[in-house]
Design a protein around this motif. Structure first.
Motif, PDB file in Angstrom:
ATOM      1  N   SER A  79       1.361  25.535  -9.826  1.00  0.00           N
ATOM      2  CA  SER A  79       2.135  26.774  -9.667  1.00  0.00           C
ATOM      3  C   SER A  79       1.849  27.431  -8.326  1.00  0.00           C
ATOM      4  O   SER A  79       2.762  27.965  -7.677  1.00  0.00           O
TER       5      SER A  79
ATOM      6  N   LEU B  28       3.700  25.452  -5.696  1.00  0.00           N
ATOM      7  CA  LEU B  28       5.139  25.705  -5.789  1.00  0.00           C
ATOM      8  C   LEU B  28       5.508  27.038  -5.156  1.00  0.00           C
ATOM      9  O   LEU B  28       6.495  27.140  -4.409  1.00  0.00           O
ATOM     10  N   VAL B  29       4.731  28.073  -5.462  1.00  0.00           N
ATOM     11  CA  VAL B  29       5.022  29.399  -4.910  1.00  0.00           C
ATOM     12  C   VAL B  29       4.834  29.396  -3.397  1.00  0.00           C
ATOM     13  O   VAL B  29       5.669  29.940  -2.654  1.00  0.00           O
TER      14      VAL B  29
ATOM     15  N   ILE C 290       8.958  31.244 -11.699  1.00  0.00           N
ATOM     16  CA  ILE C 290       7.807  30.337 -11.742  1.00  0.00           C
ATOM     17  C   ILE C 290       6.689  30.998 -12.541  1.00  0.00           C
ATOM     18  O   ILE C 290       6.194  32.058 -12.141  1.00  0.00           O
TER      19      ILE C 290
END
Length: 263
Positions: free
Chosen positions: A94, A97-98, A159
């Motif tokens: 995560s 991804l961010v 997300i």
């Protein structure tokens, strides 16, 4: 409800502003210790950088405060605080991804900001810092600040992100924003000269952007620059350090904003 929203926005603005003053101040102090005189003669510029940055703090703080209020009171967003809600492997995924999504947004909005009209209207404020200092990380025109302020508040709606992971992302964003502008490399050589440096952005890579303008638009990663042919490698701090020496000697070496090429 309205009062609570206002208080949340004000609180977040104060947090962003104080965080900026502490982190930029610490790295400015470290610069003075490591490279005495590097910011000599730049006091008026640094005052402008601080003023623009504190104005940006409000622009960053307001949407963040609204989203924080909605998460805390109504369960808005996909932020979670129990680690067991998602598999442990999701924590690092995560974060990546961010960071990648933020970097993607930054690359394309930053590149757009270098078109002639947006540059004159907004982005020239940031590039007026020459050379940039540790105080320049948030020295943005309100238009540019707004384009950056909406990213993380929007990403937490799509997300799932643990509160600890969110704090880590914000820490990375803050530290990289400051260190990329302070005029020297604080990170180990392997992070910017070795294989890892081929993909990560540190001060040396961003220095080339402030030297030539039409390249090196990324924030964290060199992926989009490499893919789009806008990566021109690492910059050289020697010129700015030489200018600092000349300023210290009283000869000066300043150029007008229009002296650099823009695309």
């Amino acid at each position: 409800m309205i009062l609570a929203l206002i208080l949340s926005a004000v609180a977040m603005t104060l947090i962003v502003g104080v965080r900026y003053l502490i982190v930029s101040g610490a790295f400015a102090w470290a610069t003075g210790r490591r490279h005495p005189g590097l910011y000599r003669g730049l006091d008026p510029q640094m005052r402008r950088e601080i003023a623009w940055s504190l104005a940006s703090a409000a622009i960053y703080g307001i949407p963040a405060g609204i989203v924080a209020w909605g998460w805390h009171n109504h369960g808005w967003t996909l932020i979670y605080d129990r680690v067991g809600d998602y598999p442990l492997w999701w924590l690092p995924v995560s974060v990546l991804l961010v960071l990648f999504a933020h970097d993607t947004w930054f690359y394309w909005t930053h590149r757009w900001m270098h078109r002639p009209k947006p540059f004159r209207m907004a982005h020239a404020v940031h590039h007026a810092s020459r050379p940039p200092t540790a105080w320049a990380a948030m020295a943005f025109h309100p238009i540019e600040a707004l384009s950056g302020a909406v990213v993380i508040p929007l990403l937490v709606f799509v997300i799932p992100l643990h509160t600890g992971a969110l704090c880590f992302v914000l820490a990375v964003m803050t530290v990289m924003g400051v260190t990329n502008h302070m005029g020297w490399e604080i990170f180990p050589r392997f992070m910017w000269r070795g294989p890892l440096g081929n993909w990560l952005i540190t001060a040396s890579h961003h220095q080339r952007h402030h030297e030539q303008y039409g390249c090196n638009y990324g924030l964290y990663f060199r992926f989009w620059d490499r893919l789009c042919g806008t990566d021109r490698g690492l910059g050289d701090f020697a010129r700015d350090h030489a200018r600092a020496a000349r300023r210290h000697a009283g000869t000066g070496d300043r150029q007008p904003v229009g002296a650099h090429r823009r695309d």
